[in-house]
Every structure is written in C-alpha cells, then in structure tokens.
Write a protein that holds these residues in place. Structure first.
Motif, PDB file in Angstrom:
ATOM      1  N   ASP A 152       0.854  -1.192   0.000  1.00 53.05           N
ATOM      2  CA  ASP A 152       0.000   0.000   0.000  1.00 53.05           C
ATOM      3  C   ASP A 152       0.887   1.238   0.000  1.00 53.05           C
ATOM      4  OD1 ASP A 152      -1.558   2.230   0.806  1.00 53.05           O
ATOM      5  OD2 ASP A 152      -2.956   0.939   1.888  1.00 53.05           O
ATOM      6  N   ARG A 153       1.027   1.871  -1.164  1.00 57.75           N
ATOM      7  CA  ARG A 153       1.930   3.019  -1.309  1.00 57.75           C
ATOM      8  C   ARG A 153       1.551   4.178  -0.409  1.00 57.75           C
ATOM      9  NH1 ARG A 153       0.425   5.684  -5.356  1.00 57.75           N
ATOM     10  NH2 ARG A 153      -1.356   4.548  -6.069  1.00 57.75           N
ATOM     11  N   HIS A 154       0.263   4.422  -0.276  1.00 60.47           N
ATOM     12  CA  HIS A 154      -0.193   5.547   0.546  1.00 60.47           C
ATOM     13  C   HIS A 154       0.180   5.326   2.010  1.00 60.47           C
ATOM     14  CE1 HIS A 154      -2.518   7.635  -2.618  1.00 60.47           C
ATOM     15  NE2 HIS A 154      -2.626   6.410  -3.119  1.00 60.47           N
TER      16      HIS A 154
ATOM     17  N   TYR B 243       4.835  12.878  -4.450  1.00 60.84           N
ATOM     18  CA  TYR B 243       3.594  12.681  -5.202  1.00 60.84           C
ATOM     19  C   TYR B 243       3.128  11.231  -5.125  1.00 60.84           C
ATOM     20  CZ  TYR B 243       6.588  10.718  -8.856  1.00 60.84           C
ATOM     21  OH  TYR B 243       7.495   9.960  -9.545  1.00 60.84           O
ATOM     22  N   HIS B 244       1.850  11.057  -5.441  1.00 62.70           N
ATOM     23  CA  HIS B 244       1.253   9.745  -5.681  1.00 62.70           C
ATOM     24  C   HIS B 244       0.827   9.741  -7.146  1.00 62.70           C
ATOM     25  CE1 HIS B 244       1.009   8.479  -1.497  1.00 62.70           C
ATOM     26  NE2 HIS B 244       0.345   9.571  -1.171  1.00 62.70           N
TER      27      HIS B 244
ATOM     28  N   ASP C 150      -1.303   7.544  -9.000  1.00 65.11           N
ATOM     29  CA  ASP C 150      -2.219   6.413  -8.852  1.00 65.11           C
ATOM     30  C   ASP C 150      -2.361   5.601 -10.130  1.00 65.11           C
ATOM     31  OD1 ASP C 150      -2.653   6.992  -6.158  1.00 65.11           O
ATOM     32  OD2 ASP C 150      -4.258   8.395  -6.632  1.00 65.11           O
ATOM     33  N   GLU C 151      -2.354   6.268 -11.290  1.00 69.96           N
ATOM     34  CA  GLU C 151      -2.507   5.557 -12.556  1.00 69.96           C
ATOM     35  C   GLU C 151      -1.326   4.638 -12.850  1.00 69.96           C
ATOM     36  OE1 GLU C 151      -0.270   9.304 -13.307  1.00 69.96           O
ATOM     37  OE2 GLU C 151      -2.029   8.810 -12.141  1.00 69.96           O
TER      38      GLU C 151
ATOM     39  N   GLY D 153       0.566   3.291 -10.172  1.00 70.45           N
ATOM     40  CA  GLY D 153       0.838   2.472  -8.994  1.00 70.45           C
ATOM     41  C   GLY D 153       2.169   2.823  -8.352  1.00 70.45           C
ATOM     42  N   TRP D 154       2.479   4.120  -8.317  1.00 70.72           N
ATOM     43  CA  TRP D 154       3.806   4.585  -7.894  1.00 70.72           C
ATOM     44  C   TRP D 154       3.664   5.833  -7.028  1.00 70.72           C
ATOM     45  CZ3 TRP D 154       8.634   2.720  -8.328  1.00 70.72           C
ATOM     46  CH2 TRP D 154       9.717   3.583  -8.194  1.00 70.72           C
ATOM     47  N   SER D 155       4.493   5.910  -5.993  1.00 76.21           N
ATOM     48  CA  SER D 155       4.594   7.104  -5.150  1.00 76.21           C
ATOM     49  C   SER D 155       6.068   7.353  -4.891  1.00 76.21           C
ATOM     50  CB  SER D 155       3.874   6.900  -3.812  1.00 76.21           C
ATOM     51  OG  SER D 155       2.500   6.670  -4.004  1.00 76.21           O
TER      52      SER D 155
ATOM     53  N   GLU E 258       3.632  -0.221  -5.961  1.00 75.03           N
ATOM     54  CA  GLU E 258       2.614  -1.068  -5.331  1.00 75.03           C
ATOM     55  C   GLU E 258       2.558  -2.433  -6.006  1.00 75.03           C
ATOM     56  OE1 GLU E 258      -0.817   0.809  -3.139  1.00 75.03           O
ATOM     57  OE2 GLU E 258      -1.706   0.253  -5.064  1.00 75.03           O
TER      58      GLU E 258
END
Length: 123
Positions: A18-20, A36-37, A39-40, A42-44, A59
């Motif tokens: 879970d990246r967040h 940054y996140h 989301d599209e 799957g990377w932070s 993720e």
C-alpha cells in the motif's frame, strides 16, 4: 570516461503493498517528504534527507522485501540504453514509458543485480 552521463539523482525503488500507507510511514517515522502519488502508475515517491535521493514506492500484491532497485536519472534514455547495450550490458525487455511521466529501462550488472535508468518526461 563513463559510457553514459548520469544526472545527480537516484531513486531507490522498493515494492510495497500500500503506497499511501508506506508513504505515510516514511514521513512519520523518518521525516521524509511526500513528493507525489501517481495512482494511474501504482507509484509514489518520497524525498529523503539526502539531496537528489528519493524512495520510489511501487505497489505490488506480493512485495519482495530486500529487492531494492537503484534508479539512475538520465537526460536521454534511448541514447543511454543504446550506448550501454553496445558495451555488452544486458537489459530486461523493452523500455517502458508512462506518457507524460517517465521512461524506464531495467539492466543488470555482471552479478545479475537489477539497476534501472529513468528519463523524466514531466517537462
């Protein structure tokens, strides 16, 4: 003289569930700043206290602990890859591109350790 010219940045890519949640952990426990996140993708990314060094959180359903990959920034991934391949460096598949974000290419050192090149496409 090196075959390619690397930028003054490095991202250490690690896999997480879970990246967040992981980004929050790195911020709270180590004082890293969320950059940054994406989301599209799957990377932070979080910024460490060391100039030019970030941690990339990829993720994965089943992360592989201990499988960190150093990601080196380059200005032109196509020419860097071509030069390294001409010198006998082995790459894994094609260069991956997330339009408007980044292009990446995974390659290996003589012992099979994965490394990656990344060209920033955010402008």
């Amino acid at each position: 003289m090196p075959i390619v010219s690397l930028e003054n940045t490095i991202t250490i890519a690690i896999s997480v569930r879970d990246r967040h949640l992981s980004a929050k952990w790195y911020a709270e426990k180590l004082g890293f700043e969320l950059l940054y996140h994406a989301d599209e993708a799957g990377w932070s990314e979080v910024k460490t206290m060391t100039d030019g060094v970030t941690i990339g959180l990829g993720e994965q359903t089943e992360p592989v602990p201990g499988n960190a990959v150093p990601v080196f920034g380059v200005a032109d991934i196509a020419s860097a890859r071509k030069a390294l391949e001409a010198a006998g460096v082995r790459f894994d598949g094609e260069t991956d591109t997330v339009e408007g974000m980044v292009s990446t290419a995974t390659f290996y050192d003589p012992d099979g350790n994965a490394l990656m090149l990344a060209e920033d496409l955010t402008g």
